[in-house]
Design an enzyme around this catalytic site. Structure first.
Site, PDB file in Angstrom:
ATOM      1  N   ARG A   1     -59.062  17.982  -4.405  1.00 24.01           N
ATOM      2  CA  ARG A   1     -59.760  17.539  -2.761  1.00 24.01           C
ATOM      3  C   ARG A   1     -61.234  17.069  -3.095  1.00 24.01           C
ATOM      4  O   ARG A   1     -61.748  16.845  -2.299  1.00 24.01           O
ATOM      5  CB  ARG A   1     -59.652  19.020  -2.646  1.00 24.01           C
ATOM      6  CG  ARG A   1     -58.383  19.125  -1.647  1.00 24.01           C
ATOM      7  CD  ARG A   1     -58.252  20.798  -1.670  1.00 24.01           C
ATOM      8  NE  ARG A   1     -58.211  21.272   0.567  1.00 24.01           N
ATOM      9  CZ  ARG A   1     -57.106  21.222   0.671  1.00 24.01           C
ATOM     10  NH1 ARG A   1     -56.090  21.456  -0.341  1.00 24.01           N
ATOM     11  NH2 ARG A   1     -57.226  21.456   1.618  1.00 24.01           N
TER      12      ARG A   1
ATOM     13  N   TYR B   1     -62.086  13.871  -0.756  1.00 25.55           N
ATOM     14  CA  TYR B   1     -62.607  14.622   0.823  1.00 25.55           C
ATOM     15  C   TYR B   1     -64.105  15.606   1.526  1.00 25.55           C
ATOM     16  O   TYR B   1     -64.768  15.144   2.242  1.00 25.55           O
ATOM     17  CB  TYR B   1     -61.100  15.359   1.108  1.00 25.55           C
ATOM     18  CG  TYR B   1     -61.635  15.583   2.729  1.00 25.55           C
ATOM     19  CD1 TYR B   1     -61.273  14.108   3.786  1.00 25.55           C
ATOM     20  CD2 TYR B   1     -61.150  16.757   3.457  1.00 25.55           C
ATOM     21  CE1 TYR B   1     -61.914  14.398   5.007  1.00 25.55           C
ATOM     22  CE2 TYR B   1     -61.465  17.347   5.294  1.00 25.55           C
ATOM     23  CZ  TYR B   1     -61.226  15.623   5.843  1.00 25.55           C
ATOM     24  OH  TYR B   1     -61.112  16.181   6.936  1.00 25.55           O
TER      25      TYR B   1
ATOM     26  N   GLU C   1     -66.809  16.770  -0.992  1.00 30.14           N
ATOM     27  CA  GLU C   1     -67.437  16.370  -1.026  1.00 30.14           C
ATOM     28  C   GLU C   1     -68.255  14.309  -0.007  1.00 30.14           C
ATOM     29  O   GLU C   1     -69.477  14.314  -0.297  1.00 30.14           O
ATOM     30  CB  GLU C   1     -67.870  15.301  -2.579  1.00 30.14           C
ATOM     31  CG  GLU C   1     -67.677  16.451  -4.117  1.00 30.14           C
ATOM     32  CD  GLU C   1     -68.525  17.697  -3.432  1.00 30.14           C
ATOM     33  OE1 GLU C   1     -69.809  17.986  -2.483  1.00 30.14           O
ATOM     34  OE2 GLU C   1     -68.680  18.028  -4.480  1.00 30.14           O
TER      35      GLU C   1
ATOM     36  N   ARG D   1     -49.567  17.249   7.423  1.00 30.79           N
ATOM     37  CA  ARG D   1     -50.172  19.368   7.671  1.00 30.79           C
ATOM     38  C   ARG D   1     -49.535  19.656   8.247  1.00 30.79           C
ATOM     39  O   ARG D   1     -48.923  19.121   8.755  1.00 30.79           O
ATOM     40  CB  ARG D   1     -51.361  18.556   9.071  1.00 30.79           C
ATOM     41  CG  ARG D   1     -52.641  18.020   7.699  1.00 30.79           C
ATOM     42  CD  ARG D   1     -54.162  17.569   8.682  1.00 30.79           C
ATOM     43  NE  ARG D   1     -53.493  16.421   9.308  1.00 30.79           N
ATOM     44  CZ  ARG D   1     -54.487  16.447  10.237  1.00 30.79           C
ATOM     45  NH1 ARG D   1     -56.236  16.457  10.497  1.00 30.79           N
ATOM     46  NH2 ARG D   1     -54.157  14.830  10.643  1.00 30.79           N
TER      47      ARG D   1
ATOM     48  N   VAL E   1     -49.095  21.415  10.723  1.00 28.88           N
ATOM     49  CA  VAL E   1     -48.867  21.588  12.004  1.00 28.88           C
ATOM     50  C   VAL E   1     -47.348  20.453  12.141  1.00 28.88           C
ATOM     51  O   VAL E   1     -45.879  21.171  11.992  1.00 28.88           O
ATOM     52  CB  VAL E   1     -49.592  21.833  13.076  1.00 28.88           C
ATOM     53  CG1 VAL E   1     -49.160  21.640  14.482  1.00 28.88           C
ATOM     54  CG2 VAL E   1     -50.649  22.569  13.387  1.00 28.88           C
TER      55      VAL E   1
ATOM     56  N   PHE F   1     -43.853  20.956   9.457  1.00 30.95           N
ATOM     57  CA  PHE F   1     -42.970  22.330  10.896  1.00 30.95           C
ATOM     58  C   PHE F   1     -42.238  22.052  11.109  1.00 30.95           C
ATOM     59  O   PHE F   1     -40.970  22.083  11.150  1.00 30.95           O
ATOM     60  CB  PHE F   1     -44.401  23.774  10.300  1.00 30.95           C
ATOM     61  CG  PHE F   1     -44.455  24.757   9.204  1.00 30.95           C
ATOM     62  CD1 PHE F   1     -43.590  23.879   8.300  1.00 30.95           C
ATOM     63  CD2 PHE F   1     -45.687  25.953   8.884  1.00 30.95           C
ATOM     64  CE1 PHE F   1     -44.664  25.134   6.720  1.00 30.95           C
ATOM     65  CE2 PHE F   1     -45.341  26.444   8.116  1.00 30.95           C
ATOM     66  CZ  PHE F   1     -45.060  26.289   7.189  1.00 30.95           C
TER      67      PHE F   1
ATOM     68  N   THR G   1     -54.915  31.772   4.132  1.00 28.10           N
ATOM     69  CA  THR G   1     -55.006  31.597   5.797  1.00 28.10           C
ATOM     70  C   THR G   1     -55.650  30.705   6.948  1.00 28.10           C
ATOM     71  O   THR G   1     -56.859  29.241   6.179  1.00 28.10           O
ATOM     72  CB  THR G   1     -56.021  32.903   6.737  1.00 28.10           C
ATOM     73  OG1 THR G   1     -57.414  32.739   6.215  1.00 28.10           O
ATOM     74  CG2 THR G   1     -55.055  34.197   5.849  1.00 28.10           C
ATOM     75  N   ARG G   2     -55.324  30.054   7.631  1.00 28.21           N
ATOM     76  CA  ARG G   2     -55.881  28.785   8.682  1.00 28.21           C
ATOM     77  C   ARG G   2     -56.100  29.488  10.253  1.00 28.21           C
ATOM     78  O   ARG G   2     -55.399  30.661  10.599  1.00 28.21           O
ATOM     79  CB  ARG G   2     -54.866  27.866   8.621  1.00 28.21           C
ATOM     80  CG  ARG G   2     -55.187  26.762   7.296  1.00 28.21           C
ATOM     81  CD  ARG G   2     -56.015  26.741   6.809  1.00 28.21           C
ATOM     82  NE  ARG G   2     -56.107  25.651   5.565  1.00 28.21           N
ATOM     83  CZ  ARG G   2     -55.753  26.240   4.575  1.00 28.21           C
ATOM     84  NH1 ARG G   2     -56.594  27.094   4.384  1.00 28.21           N
ATOM     85  NH2 ARG G   2     -56.163  25.723   3.307  1.00 28.21           N
TER      86      ARG G   2
HETATM   87  N1  UDP Z   1     -49.671  23.906   3.824  1.00 30.27           N
HETATM   88  C1  UDP Z   1     -48.055  24.430   3.742  1.00 30.27           C
HETATM   89  N2  UDP Z   1     -46.653  23.675   4.234  1.00 30.27           N
HETATM   90  C2  UDP Z   1     -46.719  22.159   4.496  1.00 30.27           C
HETATM   91  C3  UDP Z   1     -47.928  21.696   4.576  1.00 30.27           C
HETATM   92  C4  UDP Z   1     -49.282  22.863   4.755  1.00 30.27           C
HETATM   93  O1  UDP Z   1     -47.407  26.047   3.237  1.00 30.27           O
HETATM   94  O2  UDP Z   1     -45.603  22.112   4.318  1.00 30.27           O
HETATM   95  C5  UDP Z   1     -50.130  24.687   3.549  1.00 30.27           C
HETATM   96  C6  UDP Z   1     -51.466  24.487   3.242  1.00 30.27           C
HETATM   97  O3  UDP Z   1     -51.006  24.368   1.792  1.00 30.27           O
HETATM   98  C7  UDP Z   1     -52.536  25.192   3.749  1.00 30.27           C
HETATM   99  C8  UDP Z   1     -52.111  24.730   5.222  1.00 30.27           C
HETATM  100  O4  UDP Z   1     -50.540  25.082   5.478  1.00 30.27           O
HETATM  101  O5  UDP Z   1     -52.904  25.657   2.663  1.00 30.27           O
HETATM  102  C9  UDP Z   1     -52.521  23.778   5.916  1.00 30.27           C
HETATM  103  O6  UDP Z   1     -52.474  22.733   5.242  1.00 30.27           O
HETATM  104  P1  UDP Z   1     -52.474  21.915   5.829  1.00 30.27           P
HETATM  105  O7  UDP Z   1     -52.961  20.392   5.189  1.00 30.27           O
HETATM  106  O8  UDP Z   1     -52.653  21.703   7.259  1.00 30.27           O
HETATM  107  O9  UDP Z   1     -54.893  21.524   6.018  1.00 30.27           O
HETATM  108  P2  UDP Z   1     -56.229  22.158   4.953  1.00 30.27           P
HETATM  109  O10 UDP Z   1     -56.127  23.295   5.699  1.00 30.27           O
HETATM  110  O11 UDP Z   1     -55.282  22.462   3.749  1.00 30.27           O
HETATM  111  O12 UDP Z   1     -56.751  20.836   4.974  1.00 30.27           O
END
Ligand code: UDP
Length: 315
Positions: free
Chosen positions: A142, A145, A147, A186, A188, A191, A210-211
């Site tokens: 990562r 992105y 850095e 990503r 959202v 899923f 968490t997010r």
């Molecule tokens: N994630 C997941 N399933 C997916 C895509 C992402 O569990 O199909 C998880 C990912 O590992 C991260 C979080 O959801 O912990 C958010 O991921 P995203 O790629 O949306 O953004 P990030 O916050 O990692 O930049």
């Protein structure tokens, strides 16, 4: 006022463009379509105050006229994309940032860069406050992105200190809404896409990470307020409501009205274990906080993705 936006065909860039046009400004938008989509600009084709120029802002480019505002949003924001294009990602933070800053310096324009919560890496402080310096692996997958954005922040501060550019740095936390690409990887869109296909939701790791998800209209409001402020140091913009990824999957299942199974995949390397913005500074300095609850934002986002799937040749 006349504004220049890089990454205008992207998710947040196109919404910001709509907002600046609605406020009566002229906008010139730049994009190389590496991840942006012409579809996000279709509605502006005949707009009298909008002009699009296809170009790579990390390369040499000329754009006609002078600007009052320069917004550098061009970036590969999804892990799927930046892992596939690490060099371009580094360039969007480095060369591209400098190119956009040069335009702001030349024109005496305001400058805003969309930085990221990834500056905090896998944070050891929670929630993340702007004064926290972060915990970033400088050579991990990562890092291209993280850095790149940290360099971009440093370059922005250097242009402010050396050339007096009126710059703002927004540290954007996870943002979602219409015009994200369904296949952008990503969580959202991933899923929602899986739910629309009736496929299992892919949980990375145990889903305990968490997010915090901010709806795009709230984000654009925060960006505009920040650009109009006198704040020169980074400001967090995001929604402080924190969910585990498992809880987020539950929200999607509740809203999409079915009992989709979950499938577990390995956690990507360096995936931050927790993330939540401390937005005290944004509240204090900008009078800003998110207004759109997750349930409402997700309803609008799901409706948008349903429309995309229903459109001919959508996939
Ligand atoms: N994630 C997941 N399933 C997916 C895509 C992402 O569990 O199909 C998880 C990912 O590992 C991260 C979080 O959801 O912990 C958010 O991921 P995203 O790629 O949306 O953004 P990030 O916050 O990692 O930049």
């Amino acid at each position: 006022m006349r504004h220049l936006i890089s990454g205008v065909a992207g998710f947040i860039g196109s919404h910001l463009c709509d907002r600046l046009l609605a406020d009566g400004n002229d906008v010139v938008g730049l994009d190389n379509f590496i991840t942006g989509s012409a579809k996000n600009l279709e509605h502006l084709e005949a707009h009298p105050r909008f002009r699009f120029q296809q170009c790579d802002v990390a390369a040499r480019f000329d754009v006609e006229g002078r600007f009052d505002g320069v917004w550098h949003l061009a970036s590969l924001a999804s892990p799927k994309h930046y892992l596939a294009h690490p060099i371009e990602t580094l360039e969007s933070g480095s060369t591209a940032t400098r190119n956009m800053l040069e335009i702001a310096r030349r024109d005496g324009a305001r400058f805003l860069i969309t930085s990221t919560s990834e500056c905090y890496g896998d944070p050891l402080e929670h929630p993340q406050v702007e004064t926290y310096w972060g915990n970033v692996n400088p050579v991990g997958l990562r890092s291209c992105y993280d850095e790149s954005k940290r360099y971009a922040e440093a370059m922005t501060m250097a242009y402010h200190r050396t050339h007096g550019v009126r710059a703002n740095i927004a540290r954007i936390f996870n943002t979602y809404g219409p015009r994200m690409a369904l296949d952008d990887g990503r969580v959202v869109p991933a899923f929602v896409d899986q739910a629309l296909r009736g496929e299992p939701l892919t949980i990375f790791g145990e889903g305990s990470q968490t997010r915090s998800f901010c709806y795009v209209s709230d984000m654009v409001e925060g960006l505009v307020r920040l650009a109009n402020s006198d704040e020169r140091y980074p400001v967090n913009l995001g929604n402080p409501v924190e969910l585990t990824i498992l809880e987020f999957a539950e929200r999607i299942r509740d809203l999409m009205g079915n009992n989709l199974p979950l499938v577990y995949h390995p956690l990507p390397s360096d995936d931050p274990r927790k993330r939540r913005p401390d937005i005290s500074k944004a509240k204090r300095v900008l009078g800003w906080e998110p207004k759109v609850p997750l349930s409402q934002g997700l309803k609008e986002t799901i409706a948008y993705f349903k429309g995309v799937v229903a459109a001919p040749a959508a996939r």
